[in-house]
Design a protein around this motif. Structure first.
Motif, mmCIF file in Angstrom:
data_model
loop_
_atom_site.group_PDB
_atom_site.id
_atom_site.type_symbol
_atom_site.label_atom_id
_atom_site.label_comp_id
_atom_site.label_asym_id
_atom_site.label_seq_id
_atom_site.Cartn_x
_atom_site.Cartn_y
_atom_site.Cartn_z
ATOM 1 N N ILE A 79 0.854 -1.194 0.000
ATOM 2 C CA ILE A 79 0.000 0.000 0.000
ATOM 3 C C ILE A 79 0.887 1.240 0.000
ATOM 4 N N PRO A 80 0.825 2.078 -1.034
ATOM 5 C CA PRO A 80 1.675 3.272 -1.073
ATOM 6 C C PRO A 80 1.221 4.318 -0.050
ATOM 7 N N GLN A 81 2.214 4.996 0.542
ATOM 8 C CA GLN A 81 1.932 6.045 1.522
ATOM 9 C C GLN A 81 2.530 7.363 1.024
ATOM 10 N N TYR A 82 1.791 8.459 1.233
ATOM 11 C CA TYR A 82 2.165 9.763 0.688
ATOM 12 C C TYR A 82 2.204 10.812 1.792
ATOM 13 N N ILE A 83 3.200 11.702 1.685
ATOM 14 C CA ILE A 83 3.351 12.799 2.641
ATOM 15 C C ILE A 83 4.093 13.937 1.940
ATOM 16 N N GLY A 84 4.021 15.140 2.497
ATOM 17 C CA GLY A 84 4.750 16.270 1.935
ATOM 18 C C GLY A 84 6.253 16.034 1.943
ATOM 19 N N GLU A 85 6.952 16.678 1.034
ATOM 20 C CA GLU A 85 8.388 16.423 0.853
ATOM 21 C C GLU A 85 9.194 16.782 2.093
ATOM 22 N N VAL A 86 8.972 17.962 2.659
ATOM 23 C CA VAL A 86 9.708 18.361 3.859
ATOM 24 C C VAL A 86 9.244 17.541 5.060
ATOM 25 N N ALA A 87 7.941 17.276 5.130
ATOM 26 C CA ALA A 87 7.414 16.462 6.225
ATOM 27 C C ALA A 87 8.081 15.092 6.262
ATOM 28 N N LYS A 88 8.316 14.512 5.109
ATOM 29 C CA LYS A 88 8.994 13.217 5.047
ATOM 30 C C LYS A 88 10.391 13.314 5.654
ATOM 31 N N GLN A 89 11.111 14.378 5.359
ATOM 32 C CA GLN A 89 12.455 14.527 5.906
ATOM 33 C C GLN A 89 12.429 14.695 7.421
ATOM 34 N N VAL A 90 11.415 15.398 7.939
ATOM 35 C CA VAL A 90 11.288 15.548 9.389
ATOM 36 C C VAL A 90 11.042 14.192 10.048
ATOM 37 N N VAL A 91 10.146 13.401 9.461
ATOM 38 C CA VAL A 91 9.847 12.078 10.015
ATOM 39 C C VAL A 91 11.096 11.207 10.018
ATOM 40 N N CYS A 92 11.836 11.223 8.916
ATOM 41 C CA CYS A 92 13.052 10.404 8.843
ATOM 42 C C CYS A 92 14.081 10.844 9.877
ATOM 43 N N ARG A 93 14.238 12.149 10.057
ATOM 44 C CA ARG A 93 15.212 12.636 11.046
ATOM 45 C C ARG A 93 14.785 12.252 12.461
ATOM 46 N N LYS A 94 13.497 12.284 12.727
ATOM 47 C CA LYS A 94 12.988 11.881 14.042
ATOM 48 C C LYS A 94 13.342 10.428 14.331
ATOM 49 N N TYR A 95 13.123 9.556 13.367
ATOM 50 C CA TYR A 95 13.366 8.137 13.625
ATOM 51 C C TYR A 95 14.851 7.791 13.632
ATOM 52 N N ARG A 112 12.827 -0.174 11.642
ATOM 53 C CA ARG A 112 11.778 -0.524 10.682
ATOM 54 C C ARG A 112 10.984 0.723 10.292
ATOM 55 N N ALA A 113 10.625 1.537 11.274
ATOM 56 C CA ALA A 113 9.877 2.762 10.992
ATOM 57 C C ALA A 113 10.672 3.693 10.077
ATOM 58 N N LEU A 114 11.969 3.791 10.318
ATOM 59 C CA LEU A 114 12.812 4.636 9.470
ATOM 60 C C LEU A 114 12.834 4.113 8.039
ATOM 61 N N THR A 115 12.917 2.801 7.880
ATOM 62 C CA THR A 115 12.913 2.213 6.537
ATOM 63 C C THR A 115 11.598 2.509 5.815
ATOM 64 N N VAL A 116 10.485 2.352 6.526
ATOM 65 C CA VAL A 116 9.176 2.621 5.916
ATOM 66 C C VAL A 116 9.044 4.100 5.562
ATOM 67 N N ALA A 117 9.440 4.975 6.483
ATOM 68 C CA ALA A 117 9.349 6.417 6.225
ATOM 69 C C ALA A 117 10.207 6.821 5.023
ATOM 70 N N SER A 118 11.379 6.231 4.912
ATOM 71 C CA SER A 118 12.279 6.561 3.804
ATOM 72 C C SER A 118 11.682 6.175 2.451
ATOM 73 N N GLY A 119 10.777 5.192 2.457
ATOM 74 C CA GLY A 119 10.167 4.738 1.219
ATOM 75 C C GLY A 119 8.860 5.426 0.870
ATOM 76 N N MET A 120 8.450 6.398 1.674
ATOM 77 C CA MET A 120 7.184 7.084 1.396
ATOM 78 C C MET A 120 7.268 7.901 0.107
ATOM 79 N N HIS A 121 6.138 7.990 -0.599
ATOM 80 C CA HIS A 121 6.026 8.885 -1.745
ATOM 81 C C HIS A 121 5.763 10.304 -1.237
ATOM 82 N N THR A 122 6.062 11.284 -2.057
ATOM 83 C CA THR A 122 5.792 12.673 -1.681
ATOM 84 C C THR A 122 4.811 13.308 -2.653
#
Length: 425
Positions: A79-95, A112-122
């Motif tokens: 299932i593809p997941q989508y988030i804003g481009e900068v928001a994705k970077q914030v999530v990745c830095r958090k994890y 695992r969460a970092l891997t999933v977040a890194s693969g999100m579409h923007t």
């Protein structure tokens, strides 16, 4: 069409599903906030999320707060997941931070969460995404998370606006009404947050007014510590602007995590407005004698977090400050974390107990009752208004919206004509 809303009468843990005969999308997959009645979130499980998301074409996130995105790591890989481009970077830095800090037993979960977040579409503002016969167009909003969006969903001849979390008193709120007037207009169904419905008497400052009050406090205190969200760009900018306007020779300090987040904001929003260019940020070190002397002479503003590492840092800094200069802690987060038993955060209390002088200076990241009323009347939903992200017992009609709109407020499962099934779970 079917619109299914989970946990509408609580703040956080938001999940909305919109389905047609051809496709299905989910907007936000949020974890319950701490200390809620359902603190042990029943959906915080791979199997539960697999069942909840079965048949879903895509999941889209309005912003990066955990009560909107916190279950993302349970989503099946197909299932593809989508988030804003900068928001994705914030999530990745958090994890990345969590992988580094948490005990060994927790690290696999965060990796695992970092891997999933890194693969999100923007996605990008005003660029339409299509999933079967469902079209989704994101529009930027101001919130206490940067790179937040509302979504216009179009399918089967219907137009639905999902506001996500938003407000009308931030630096970036000036585009809210023009965006709705130019790009959205009237809709059939409005899904709107109602966080402030239970707090209508709360004093709401604009971010600009908050910054001015912070500057006044900085005139009275040479050594200023600020406790605010490390990812609330507009709030961080308010304190940065107060420091740089009043005392341009005072250093601004943060830890490495915050410094990375501020650099991200500078490289993105800061390219469009100097308000969000944080410039040089320093990190404290016992070995940096030049910085320590500068802090002693000119004073400083230091962003703090309620963590063990910051307690250690305070152990180093506080004893070095002159006895005649009382350091000030500015608390710039929701007061419920301090003065409500059901949402009390002991780490926040312990941090405040380290300071003789504490001032609370905060404004909400959410829309006031007046702004909620204005948005309802502006989009003038033809069929229904579905209030979500609100405390149990609150009533959107208390905002004073037009009587004909009050009649369209829907809070229980029903059928709208022959076209739309509404379910509240």
């Amino acid at each position: 069409m079917q619109i299914t809303i989970h946990r509408a009468t609580q703040i956080g843990g938001q999940i909305t599903r919109i389905s047609t005969s051809q496709a299905s999308i989910i907007i936000d997959l949020g974890h319950n906030l701490p200390n809620q009645a359902e603190d042990e979130d029943a959906y915080d499980d791979d199997r539960a999320i697999a069942g909840l998301t079965e048949g879903c074409s895509a999941i889209l996130y309005t912003h990066y707060h955990g009560d909107h995105i916190g279950l993302f790591h349970h989503v099946p890989n197909n299932i593809p997941q989508y988030i804003g481009e900068v928001a994705k970077q914030v999530v990745c830095r958090k994890y990345k931070q969590l992988c580094f800090l948490r005990e060994l037993s927790q690290q696999p979960k965060y990796r695992r969460a970092l891997t999933v977040a890194s693969g999100m579409h923007t996605f990008y503002e005003n660029q339409t995404l299509r999933f079967g016969d469902i079209s989704v167009t994101p529009y930027f909003v101001s919130h206490s998370a940067y790179d937040a969006y509302m979504f216009l969903i179009e399918a089967e001849g219907k137009r639905i606006l999902h506001t996500g979390d938003f407000r009308g008193h931030g630096y970036l709120s000036k585009g809210l009404l023009p965006t709705i007037q130019k790009h959205i207009g009237q809709v059939d169904v409005l899904i709107i947050e109602g966080t402030m419905l239970a707090r209508k008497d709360e004093t709401i400052l604009t971010e600009r007014a908050l910054s001015q009050k912070a500057a006044e406090l900085m005139k009275e205190h040479k050594y200023v510590f600020v406790h605010c969200s490390s990812t609330d760009m507009e709030r961080l900018a308010s304190f940065k602007n107060a420091t740089r306007s009043m005392f341009p020779k005072r250093p601004l300090l943060a830890d490495e995590y915050q410094k990375d987040i501020l650099a991200l904001f500078s490289e993105t929003a800061g390219k469009k407005s100097a308000c969000f260019d944080f410039g040089k940020i320093y990190t404290y070190s016992e070995k940096n004698h030049k910085l320590k002397a500068w802090m002693q002479e000119k004073g400083f503003t230091l962003f703090v977090r309620a963590s063990a590492s910051f307690n250690n840092l305070l152990d180093l800094i506080l004893p070095t400050l002159p006895l005649g200069e009382k350091p000030l802690l500015i608390y710039s987060m929701w007061e419920g974390y301090i003065n409500r038993n059901d949402t009390r955060n002991e780490d926040y209390i312990n941090l405040q107990n380290r300071f003789a002088e504490v001032t609370r200076l905060h404004t909400s990241g959410h829309a006031t009752a007046g702004t909620l009323r204005h948005i309802c009347e502006l989009v003038n939903p033809r069929l229904a208004i579905l209030p979500i992200h609100r405390d149990k017992g609150t009533d959107l009609s208390s905002t004073g919206i037009l009587s004909q709109l009050q009649e369209r407020i829907v809070t229980t499962s029903c059928k709208l004509g022959n076209d739309i099934d509404i379910k509240f779970l």
